[in-house]
Design a protein around this motif. Structure first.
Motif, PDB file in Angstrom:
ATOM      1  N   ARG A 261      10.786   7.974  14.232  1.00  0.00           N
ATOM      2  CA  ARG A 261      10.119   6.882  14.947  1.00  0.00           C
ATOM      3  C   ARG A 261       9.765   5.718  14.027  1.00  0.00           C
ATOM      4  N   VAL A 262       9.361   5.996  12.810  1.00  0.00           N
ATOM      5  CA  VAL A 262       9.025   4.917  11.883  1.00  0.00           C
ATOM      6  C   VAL A 262      10.260   4.064  11.608  1.00  0.00           C
ATOM      7  N   GLN A 263      11.361   4.708  11.310  1.00  0.00           N
ATOM      8  CA  GLN A 263      12.591   3.959  11.027  1.00  0.00           C
ATOM      9  C   GLN A 263      13.067   3.192  12.261  1.00  0.00           C
ATOM     10  N   GLN A 264      12.937   3.800  13.431  1.00  0.00           N
ATOM     11  CA  GLN A 264      13.322   3.109  14.668  1.00  0.00           C
ATOM     12  C   GLN A 264      12.480   1.868  14.892  1.00  0.00           C
ATOM     13  N   THR A 265      11.181   1.981  14.601  1.00  0.00           N
ATOM     14  CA  THR A 265      10.295   0.827  14.755  1.00  0.00           C
ATOM     15  C   THR A 265      10.673  -0.282  13.781  1.00  0.00           C
ATOM     16  N   ALA A 266      10.923   0.094  12.540  1.00  0.00           N
ATOM     17  CA  ALA A 266      11.307  -0.900  11.540  1.00  0.00           C
ATOM     18  C   ALA A 266      12.609  -1.600  11.927  1.00  0.00           C
ATOM     19  N   GLN A 267      13.569  -0.849  12.388  1.00  0.00           N
ATOM     20  CA  GLN A 267      14.856  -1.430  12.782  1.00  0.00           C
ATOM     21  C   GLN A 267      14.718  -2.340  13.999  1.00  0.00           C
ATOM     22  N   ALA A 268      13.894  -1.910  14.965  1.00  0.00           N
ATOM     23  CA  ALA A 268      13.701  -2.731  16.156  1.00  0.00           C
ATOM     24  C   ALA A 268      12.984  -4.034  15.808  1.00  0.00           C
ATOM     25  N   ALA A 269      11.988  -3.956  14.919  1.00  0.00           N
ATOM     26  CA  ALA A 269      11.281  -5.168  14.502  1.00  0.00           C
ATOM     27  C   ALA A 269      12.223  -6.112  13.758  1.00  0.00           C
ATOM     28  N   TRP A 270      13.114  -5.563  12.959  1.00  0.00           N
ATOM     29  CA  TRP A 270      14.081  -6.373  12.216  1.00  0.00           C
ATOM     30  C   TRP A 270      15.016  -7.107  13.180  1.00  0.00           C
TER      31      TRP A 270
ATOM     32  N   VAL B  93       0.846  -1.197   0.000  1.00  0.00           N
ATOM     33  CA  VAL B  93       0.000   0.000   0.000  1.00  0.00           C
ATOM     34  C   VAL B  93       0.879   1.243   0.000  1.00  0.00           C
ATOM     35  N   LEU B  94       1.937   1.232   0.812  1.00  0.00           N
ATOM     36  CA  LEU B  94       3.017   2.203   0.686  1.00  0.00           C
ATOM     37  C   LEU B  94       4.253   1.434   0.220  1.00  0.00           C
ATOM     38  N   PRO B  95       4.986   1.945  -0.750  1.00  0.00           N
ATOM     39  CA  PRO B  95       6.143   1.215  -1.287  1.00  0.00           C
ATOM     40  C   PRO B  95       7.290   1.179  -0.289  1.00  0.00           C
ATOM     41  N   PRO B  96       8.281   0.323  -0.517  1.00  0.00           N
ATOM     42  CA  PRO B  96       9.376   0.144   0.453  1.00  0.00           C
ATOM     43  C   PRO B  96      10.123   1.424   0.795  1.00  0.00           C
ATOM     44  N   GLU B  97      10.218   2.339  -0.157  1.00  0.00           N
ATOM     45  CA  GLU B  97      11.010   3.555   0.089  1.00  0.00           C
ATOM     46  C   GLU B  97      10.221   4.648   0.801  1.00  0.00           C
ATOM     47  N   HIS B  98       8.945   4.424   1.040  1.00  0.00           N
ATOM     48  CA  HIS B  98       8.153   5.494   1.648  1.00  0.00           C
ATOM     49  C   HIS B  98       8.513   5.635   3.124  1.00  0.00           C
ATOM     50  N   PRO B  99       8.787   6.860   3.600  1.00  0.00           N
ATOM     51  CA  PRO B  99       9.265   7.033   4.981  1.00  0.00           C
ATOM     52  C   PRO B  99       8.233   6.728   6.057  1.00  0.00           C
ATOM     53  N   LEU B 100       6.951   6.595   5.688  1.00  0.00           N
ATOM     54  CA  LEU B 100       5.916   6.308   6.688  1.00  0.00           C
ATOM     55  C   LEU B 100       5.479   4.851   6.683  1.00  0.00           C
ATOM     56  N   GLY B 101       5.968   4.060   5.737  1.00  0.00           N
ATOM     57  CA  GLY B 101       5.519   2.685   5.586  1.00  0.00           C
ATOM     58  C   GLY B 101       6.220   1.721   6.520  1.00  0.00           C
ATOM     59  N   LEU B 102       5.444   0.820   7.123  1.00  0.00           N
ATOM     60  CA  LEU B 102       5.979  -0.233   7.984  1.00  0.00           C
ATOM     61  C   LEU B 102       5.475  -1.584   7.487  1.00  0.00           C
ATOM     62  N   SER B 103       6.401  -2.416   7.026  1.00  0.00           N
ATOM     63  CA  SER B 103       6.065  -3.745   6.531  1.00  0.00           C
ATOM     64  C   SER B 103       6.496  -4.838   7.494  1.00  0.00           C
ATOM     65  N   CYS B 104       6.641  -4.480   8.759  1.00  0.00           N
ATOM     66  CA  CYS B 104       6.977  -5.483   9.774  1.00  0.00           C
ATOM     67  C   CYS B 104       5.700  -6.130  10.293  1.00  0.00           C
ATOM     68  N   SER B 105       5.846  -7.235  10.991  1.00  0.00           N
ATOM     69  CA  SER B 105       4.688  -7.918  11.552  1.00  0.00           C
ATOM     70  C   SER B 105       4.038  -7.066  12.631  1.00  0.00           C
ATOM     71  N   ALA B 106       2.713  -7.025  12.604  1.00  0.00           N
ATOM     72  CA  ALA B 106       1.973  -6.323  13.660  1.00  0.00           C
ATOM     73  C   ALA B 106       2.076  -7.050  14.994  1.00  0.00           C
ATOM     74  N   SER B 107       2.638  -8.259  15.002  1.00  0.00           N
ATOM     75  CA  SER B 107       2.838  -9.014  16.242  1.00  0.00           C
ATOM     76  C   SER B 107       4.193  -8.751  16.877  1.00  0.00           C
ATOM     77  N   SER B 108       5.053  -7.994  16.196  1.00  0.00           N
ATOM     78  CA  SER B 108       6.369  -7.710  16.766  1.00  0.00           C
ATOM     79  C   SER B 108       6.230  -6.798  17.978  1.00  0.00           C
ATOM     80  N   GLN B 109       7.175  -6.884  18.882  1.00  0.00           N
ATOM     81  CA  GLN B 109       7.144  -6.029  20.057  1.00  0.00           C
ATOM     82  C   GLN B 109       7.277  -4.555  19.680  1.00  0.00           C
ATOM     83  N   ALA B 110       8.045  -4.289  18.625  1.00  0.00           N
ATOM     84  CA  ALA B 110       8.217  -2.903  18.181  1.00  0.00           C
ATOM     85  C   ALA B 110       6.900  -2.329  17.669  1.00  0.00           C
ATOM     86  N   ALA B 111       6.165  -3.119  16.886  1.00  0.00           N
ATOM     87  CA  ALA B 111       4.870  -2.649  16.376  1.00  0.00           C
ATOM     88  C   ALA B 111       3.868  -2.487  17.515  1.00  0.00           C
TER      89      ALA B 111
END
Length: 530
Positions: free
Chosen positions: A343-352, A241-259
């Motif tokens: 915050r978006v990038q921090q969440t993505a990195q933490a989920a990774w 829905v948002l492409p990988p390069e979009h700064p607001l997009g999060l493609s991590c699992s909604a079950s991750s602790q970061a999400a």
């Protein structure tokens, strides 16, 4: 004489149907009488379960309902699994089956393909199941089916036609116009949308949760996310829905602790077309999913607004149409202060970082495939790389990543669904499957070749049901029934006319997939891990 079977073909064409998936049988011959001379393409499968999976993949990518023709009895029971998958994932499929003649239904007299009540079976995995008893019913029942596809939560519909009615005269039935009327998408109530706009406009930490029911609203979601500067978390079926390069997009699992932390820190959450179900939001079944802030839910299904987490502000309507109205009602003035920078990038990195090393390696492989063949769709069965991708793969666009490893979770989905996706898109499709799951529908190698579709099957061969074996070992259960005697997949694929080769896991895969997609030939690449 025009028969009911011929009239059915005219009705389907009037609704814009251009493809049907079927296996002709003595109980559906009359449904084929007008098909060859119609503008509708027929795709033959080797098994009715595959028919349903093909229609599923076709529907996801084309946005049109997938239509299947199946025989009485075993044809219907075979397709029920695929209908269950489509029902769970809200995919529009129209299954038209035969049934024994009027006066013989449920008689118990041993008629060919007889079941006591096949409609009762189909009704469990469909929005509705209907038995035609008079030719005059057919236009109305088809109209009801497309009303479900257009105006309600899009799920399978089953229509059964008795054998004697298929060949009955259609004289007196209204002529079918070139284009039949269709429903317009419903819009949520204006006052409720205005309230939602005010809540979001005043939120200090808004969050968007996007599910598969909102993929048609990708443009509107992007506009809203950017207006709010809101993190946008996409579930498995909403990736892209948002492409990988979009700064607001999060493609991590909604079950991750970061999400989950992001959800806890949000003051207003807008959930779009998502059921907030376990396979996305509580994948580890630990009960840790919670949204403490204000929850606005927008969904086409009224009941869904009150499942799992009751909406504080429920909005009933189509996501795209309703979001357009919401954006038009947006209050004047600047939006309040937002999330802290990064915050978006921090969440993505933490989920990774939460993911095991092996899972990160599999996601990296998927990213290589995406970058090597950006136009390709990736369709998955239940296999290791798919499980990994569900936890963190970012798709380049909507409906370029989907699979059956969650929800109903039917094995054998990948190969036939990939064919349906390829027919709908005209683009190469990369199918990810395991040696165990692919053997549920392996014969569809022949269907792919017949259709001239470009499907690249990346087959992970670990000698059996590897994920189940690991699960048994984890709880100290003897590993019984999970080690398989497999065929020589490369030789088998070549016997079907496919290109095929074998790689060891870890060898360079992306260049081979890219070359296969450029050749546009069906190709099997076996990743050998035993």
């Amino acid at each position: 004489m025009k028969t009911v079977g011929v009239y059915l073909t005219e009705l389907l064409a009037g609704y814009g149907v251009d493809t049907v998936f079927g296996i002709p049988g003595v109980h559906t011959v009359e449904l084929y009488r007008g098909l060859a001379d119609s503008p509708i393409r027929h795709v033959t499968a080797r098994h009715e379960q595959s028919l349903g999976f093909m229609a599923d993949g076709y529907a996801r990518v084309s946005g049109k309902p997938g239509v299947c023709l199946v025989i009485t009895g075993p044809g219907l029971t075979n397709i029920l699994t695929a209908m269950g998958q489509a029902y769970a994932d809200s995919i529009p499929i129209l299954v038209i089956s035969g049934v024994n003649a009027l006066g013989k239904l449920g008689s118990g007299n041993g008629h060919l393909h007889e079941l006591p009540n096949q409609q009762a079976l189909a009704s469990q995995v469909s929005a509705f199941s209907h038995t035609i008893t008079r030719p005059q019913e057919l236009p109305q029942v088809l109209a009801r089916a497309f009303a479900v596809f257009d105006g309600a939560r899009p799920r399978p519909v089953h229509i059964e036609i008795p054998l004697d009615l298929m060949s009955a005269a259609a004289d007196g039935l209204p002529a079918v116009p070139a284009r039949l009327p269709r429903l317009r998408r419903s819009v949520a109530e204006a006052a409720a949308l205005a309230q939602a706009a005010r809540l979001l406009h005043g939120a200090r930490r808004p969050l968007l949760l996007v599910g598969g029911g909102a993929v048609a609203a990708a443009a509107e979601i992007r506009q809203l996310a950017e207006r709010l500067q809101a993190p946008t978390l996409m579930t498995i079926n909403a990736r892209g829905v948002l492409p990988p390069e979009h700064p607001l997009g999060l493609s991590c699992s909604a079950s991750s602790q970061a999400a989950r932390q992001l959800m806890r820190d949000s003051d207003v959450v807008l959930a779009l077309g998502t059921e907030l179900g376990q396979t996305d939001y509580d994948a580890y079944v630990d009960g840790g999913f919670a949204i403490p802030g204000v929850l606005i839910r927008l969904d086409i299904d009224a009941q869904q607004l009150f499942r799992n987490r009751t909406a504080d502000l429920p909005l009933l309507g189509d996501c795209a149409a309703s979001l357009r109205q919401l954006l038009e009602q947006w209050p004047a003035g600047a939006v309040a202060s937002r999330w802290e920078a990064g915050r978006v990038q921090q969440t993505a990195q933490a989920a990774w970082k939460e993911l095991p090393a092996g899972m990160r390696q599999d996601i990296a492989l998927l990213q290589q495939l995406r970058d090597a063949v950006p136009q390709a769709l990736i369709v998955g069965d239940s296999t290791r790389q798919v499980y990994a991708g569900n936890m963190g793969y970012a798709a380049p666009a909507v409906q370029r990543w989907f699979n059956a490893s969650v929800g109903f979770g039917a094995l054998g989905y990948g190969l036939p669904a990939a064919l349906g996706a390829a027919l709908a898109s005209g683009e190469p499709v990369i199918c990810l499957a395991g040696d165990g799951g692919v053997q549920f529908t392996l014969a569809e190698l022949g269907s792919v070749l017949e259709c001239g579709a470009c499907v690249v099957l990346v087959l992970l061969n670990n000698g059996g049901y590897g994920e189940i074996k690991a699960a048994m070992q984890a709880v100290e259960v003897a590993t019984l029934g999970v080690d398989l005697h497999n065929p020589d997949f490369v030789t088998l694929a070549r016997s079907y006319g496919w290109q095929a080769q074998r790689l060891s896991v870890g060898e360079a895969l992306a260049p081979l997939v890219q070359a296969a997609c450029e050749r546009r030939q069906p190709t099997l690449i076996e990743l050998y891990e035993v």
